[in-house]
Design an enzyme around this catalytic site. Structure first.
Site, PDB file in Angstrom:
ATOM      1  N   LYS A 155       0.844  -1.190   0.000  1.00 29.41           N
ATOM      2  CA  LYS A 155       0.000   0.000   0.000  1.00 29.41           C
ATOM      3  C   LYS A 155       0.885   1.248   0.000  1.00 29.41           C
ATOM      4  CE  LYS A 155      -2.960   1.287   3.239  1.00 29.41           C
ATOM      5  NZ  LYS A 155      -3.996   1.305   4.298  1.00 29.41           N
ATOM      6  N   TYR A 212       1.163   3.850   6.819  1.00 30.74           N
ATOM      7  CA  TYR A 212       2.538   3.336   6.757  1.00 30.74           C
ATOM      8  C   TYR A 212       3.549   4.476   6.850  1.00 30.74           C
ATOM      9  CZ  TYR A 212       0.694  -1.190   5.089  1.00 30.74           C
ATOM     10  OH  TYR A 212       0.047  -2.385   4.964  1.00 30.74           O
TER      11      TYR A 212
END
Length: 376
Positions: free
Chosen positions: A129, A164
């Site tokens: 991602k 992230y």
């Protein structure tokens, strides 16, 4: 015998990656070992979890700073390595950022606030991602511009919110008192029913339900993904990479992709899965597009019947599967493939044949009584 040097805290130990990591750290020949392993999770230890893979199992809610402090301060003088495998998903990416950042911050604070803190390294579990943007976000996902595959680690961050990125920045903010490594996996395959994104259990339950009610095991993706390349990450290979980075000086403060090192087409995978799950192989038919999420929405009671019939551990279909996530992956308009060159250049050579990996983990899930086995 020398005193035990390394002490691990695995946060998210009951997930696919966490369980494999605990098993890797407890192997007698593990680099840096023998490790003492603390395993932590939000919920209590599941029945199928092999208690021998951790020295102590800790249950705490990382979102709650005082609970985190109470449970972790007694071991803050011991833990040398934090393995961050934890994940919570919220309705949108902004909310997901807040909850995951809060959890990691609470744990780091609890471990670092002790004057006798031994923490030196954090391994951070993330994923592709990083290169695609918030693919599950209801708003952002509609207009994403992703990087071109194969994905490699020095690609620039995308201009979208991404939890992230937030976690990487948080860990970097502790430098130089901490080193870190980031592990960007593909679709993880392993044995647990406590992972949020578990494609293998999702596919296995879909096949079992098809078999039970006499539905065709049809491919819920597109012609594009049926014919194009994809890759996966074996939870065992991922665990090896975490351990390697934790004890290898050259790997400090670096991000690494982690895949099995090969690619497959979903067409060949579907044939393989059909054999493995004992259902008839149905070739992809564009005119029969359907919505897997809709199809499975009312199948909870069917799964209950399967669980009873095969004497499996009691699980709820909506808690162990991720049909939305699987369907998203099977409808990508690009090849979901990451480069392993950087990882190899730095000296990590772990790899596995994806088909062998899937066979291994299906067998494991059957032994653990999470999915049914069919004897001929």
């Amino acid at each position: 015998m020398e005193p035990q040097a390394f002490v691990a805290l695995i946060v998210g130990v009951t997930g696919m990656a966490g369980l494999s990591l605990a098993q890797a750290l407890k192997k007698p020949n593990c680099p840096g070992g023998p490790w003492k392993v603390y395993g932590a999770a939000r919920r209590s230890q599941p029945i199928w979890f092999p208690s021998t893979v951790v020295d102590h199992f800790i249950t705490f809610d990382a979102v709650d700073s005082s609970d985190t402090q109470v449970k972790l301060s007694p071991i803050a003088h011991e833990v040398t390595h934090l393995f961050w495998i934890s994940l919570q998903v919220r309705q949108d990416e902004e909310a997901t950022i807040i909850v995951n950042e809060t959890m990691l911050l609470n744990v780091l604070t609890a471990l670092k606030s002790s004057t006798s803190s031994k923490l030196t390294h954090v391994t951070l579990q993330t994923g592709t991602k990083h290169y695609m943007g918030p693919i599950f976000d209801p708003v952002h996902s509609t207009q994403l511009i992703s990087h071109d595959p194969p994905f490699h680690e020095n690609m620039a961050r995308l201009p979208y919110p991404n939890f992230y990125y937030a976690l990487e920045d948080l860990v970097q903010s502790y430098a130089p008192s901490l080193t870190y490594s980031v592990h960007r996996s593909s679709i993880i395959v392993g044995a647990s029913c406590r992972s949020i994104y578990n494609s293998l259990v999702t596919l296995a339950t879909y096949a079992a339900i098809c078999r039970h009610v006499g539905l065709a095991f049809r491919y819920p993706g597109t012609k594009y993904t049926w014919e194009h390349f994809c890759d996966m990450t074996d939870a065992g290979v991922l665990a090896q990479q975490h351990v390697w980075a934790a004890v290898t000086p050259e790997a400090k403060n670096q991000a690494f992709n982690c895949t099995n090192g090969d690619v497959f087409t979903w067409k060949s995978m579907w044939k393989f899965l059909s054999e493995l799950f004992d259902v008839e192989f149905v070739a992809f038919n564009e005119t029969l597009e359907f919505d897997l999420v809709e199809l499975m929405r009312d199948k909870g009671s069917v799964w209950e019947a399967i669980v009873e019939k095969h004497e499996l551990h009691s699980t709820k279909l909506e808690e162990i599967t991720c049909y939305e996530a699987l369907q998203t992956v099977l409808r990508f308009k690009f090849q979901h493939v990451s480069s392993m060159n950087k990882s190899r250049e730095y000296g990590f050579l772990g790899h596995v044949d994806t088909f062998k990996s899937i066979r291994f983990w299906v067998e494991k899930l059957r032994q653990m009584k999470i999915i049914p086995s069919y004897h001929h």
